[in-house]
Design a protein around this motif. Structure first.
Motif, mmCIF file in Angstrom:
data_model
loop_
_atom_site.group_PDB
_atom_site.id
_atom_site.type_symbol
_atom_site.label_atom_id
_atom_site.label_comp_id
_atom_site.label_asym_id
_atom_site.label_seq_id
_atom_site.Cartn_x
_atom_site.Cartn_y
_atom_site.Cartn_z
ATOM 1 N N TRP A 32 21.224 49.461 43.381
ATOM 2 C CA TRP A 32 21.072 48.271 42.534
ATOM 3 C C TRP A 32 21.769 48.488 41.194
ATOM 4 O O TRP A 32 22.514 47.631 40.713
ATOM 5 C CB TRP A 32 19.586 47.978 42.345
ATOM 6 C CG TRP A 32 19.277 46.867 41.414
ATOM 7 C CD1 TRP A 32 18.937 46.962 40.099
ATOM 8 C CD2 TRP A 32 19.260 45.471 41.717
ATOM 9 N NE1 TRP A 32 18.713 45.728 39.576
ATOM 10 C CE2 TRP A 32 18.902 44.789 40.551
ATOM 11 C CE3 TRP A 32 19.505 44.752 42.875
ATOM 12 C CZ2 TRP A 32 18.796 43.412 40.498
ATOM 13 C CZ3 TRP A 32 19.393 43.379 42.815
ATOM 14 C CH2 TRP A 32 19.044 42.721 41.638
ATOM 15 N N ASN A 33 21.525 49.656 40.590
ATOM 16 C CA ASN A 33 22.163 49.953 39.300
ATOM 17 C C ASN A 33 23.674 50.063 39.429
ATOM 18 O O ASN A 33 24.407 49.593 38.560
ATOM 19 C CB ASN A 33 21.575 51.227 38.697
ATOM 20 C CG ASN A 33 20.176 50.990 38.185
ATOM 21 O OD1 ASN A 33 19.805 49.867 37.881
ATOM 22 N ND2 ASN A 33 19.391 52.043 38.113
ATOM 23 N N GLU A 34 24.160 50.684 40.499
ATOM 24 C CA GLU A 34 25.605 50.775 40.711
ATOM 25 C C GLU A 34 26.222 49.384 40.870
ATOM 26 O O GLU A 34 27.326 49.132 40.376
ATOM 27 C CB GLU A 34 25.909 51.608 41.950
ATOM 28 C CG GLU A 34 25.677 53.084 41.776
ATOM 29 C CD GLU A 34 25.901 53.850 43.065
ATOM 30 O OE1 GLU A 34 26.495 53.280 44.016
ATOM 31 O OE2 GLU A 34 25.473 55.014 43.125
ATOM 32 N N TRP A 69 25.219 46.521 39.527
ATOM 33 C CA TRP A 69 25.328 45.823 38.249
ATOM 34 C C TRP A 69 26.297 46.521 37.310
ATOM 35 O O TRP A 69 26.912 45.863 36.453
ATOM 36 C CB TRP A 69 23.959 45.634 37.619
ATOM 37 C CG TRP A 69 23.207 44.566 38.359
ATOM 38 C CD1 TRP A 69 22.130 44.725 39.163
ATOM 39 C CD2 TRP A 69 23.543 43.173 38.404
ATOM 40 N NE1 TRP A 69 21.763 43.525 39.706
ATOM 41 C CE2 TRP A 69 22.611 42.550 39.254
ATOM 42 C CE3 TRP A 69 24.533 42.392 37.833
ATOM 43 C CZ2 TRP A 69 22.629 41.189 39.522
ATOM 44 C CZ3 TRP A 69 24.544 41.032 38.103
ATOM 45 C CH2 TRP A 69 23.603 40.443 38.939
ATOM 46 N N GLU A 70 26.475 47.830 37.442
ATOM 47 C CA GLU A 70 27.514 48.510 36.667
ATOM 48 C C GLU A 70 28.890 48.017 37.092
ATOM 49 O O GLU A 70 29.789 47.861 36.257
ATOM 50 C CB GLU A 70 27.414 50.023 36.854
ATOM 51 C CG GLU A 70 26.238 50.650 36.132
ATOM 52 C CD GLU A 70 26.068 52.115 36.466
ATOM 53 O OE1 GLU A 70 26.937 52.689 37.153
ATOM 54 O OE2 GLU A 70 25.052 52.690 36.047
ATOM 55 N N TYR A 91 17.132 51.687 44.353
ATOM 56 C CA TYR A 91 17.224 51.561 42.894
ATOM 57 C C TYR A 91 18.602 52.013 42.411
ATOM 58 O O TYR A 91 19.230 51.342 41.586
ATOM 59 C CB TYR A 91 16.112 52.382 42.241
ATOM 60 C CG TYR A 91 16.145 52.356 40.738
ATOM 61 C CD1 TYR A 91 15.697 51.235 40.041
ATOM 62 C CD2 TYR A 91 16.635 53.437 40.012
ATOM 63 C CE1 TYR A 91 15.731 51.200 38.658
ATOM 64 C CE2 TYR A 91 16.665 53.406 38.633
ATOM 65 C CZ TYR A 91 16.216 52.286 37.958
ATOM 66 O OH TYR A 91 16.261 52.254 36.598
ATOM 67 N N ASN A 92 19.090 53.135 42.929
ATOM 68 C CA ASN A 92 20.411 53.632 42.526
ATOM 69 C C ASN A 92 21.514 52.666 42.946
ATOM 70 O O ASN A 92 22.447 52.414 42.179
ATOM 71 C CB ASN A 92 20.667 55.019 43.111
ATOM 72 C CG ASN A 92 19.796 56.069 42.452
ATOM 73 O OD1 ASN A 92 19.346 55.899 41.330
ATOM 74 N ND2 ASN A 92 19.538 57.146 43.175
#
Length: 137
Positions: A84-86, A88-89, A81-82
């Motif tokens: 994935w967020n990195e 897209w950031e 999850y982390n």
């Protein structure tokens, strides 16, 4: 129901009942003859050891599954999850798709695809894929 059919259906049950009526005499004599007089022979000890080992191993793997695998899966899920967020950031800091340089080796089309407008692949994603036929460097 036809009488022949009733007889055919009842025959196996009747045979089983007759065998059961005669079996105790034969079975008890057979058991006495084949049973071991000593209850502590090597075979029984080995079977008991195998059963105890199987029970202990089963309990070990149950504990490993509950206390080892489940937390590992949770940690792996949090990590994914982390990441994935990195990812897209990172994409948010890139210029818009329309402003990016499109190199000649990207999106090579020798013939149109048989679906849609013929320019988009089967797994086309408008958020990450962009192709302008007129724009090449």
């Amino acid at each position: 129901m036809f009488p022949q059919r009733q007889i055919l259906r009842a025959a196996p049950r009747l045979a089983a009942q007759l065998r059961a009526a005669n079996a105790p005499v034969f079975r008890s004599a057979l058991q006495r003859r084949l049973a071991s007089t000593s209850t502590e022979n090597a075979f029984i000890k080995e079977r008991q050891a195998v059963k105890e080992h199987a029970a202990a191993t089963t309990e070990l793997w149950r504990k490993i599954s509950i206390y080892g695998v489940i937390p590992a899966l949770l940690l792996a899920g949090i990590n994914a999850y982390n990441l994935w967020n990195e990812h897209w950031e990172h994409w948010e800091h890139l210029p818009p798709l329309e402003e990016r340089v499109e190199y000649p080796y990207q999106n090579i089309r020798t013939k149109n695809f048989p679906w849609g407008d013929g320019d988009k692949t089967l797994f086309w994603n408008d958020k990450v894929n962009y192709h302008n036929k007129d724009k090449t460097t």
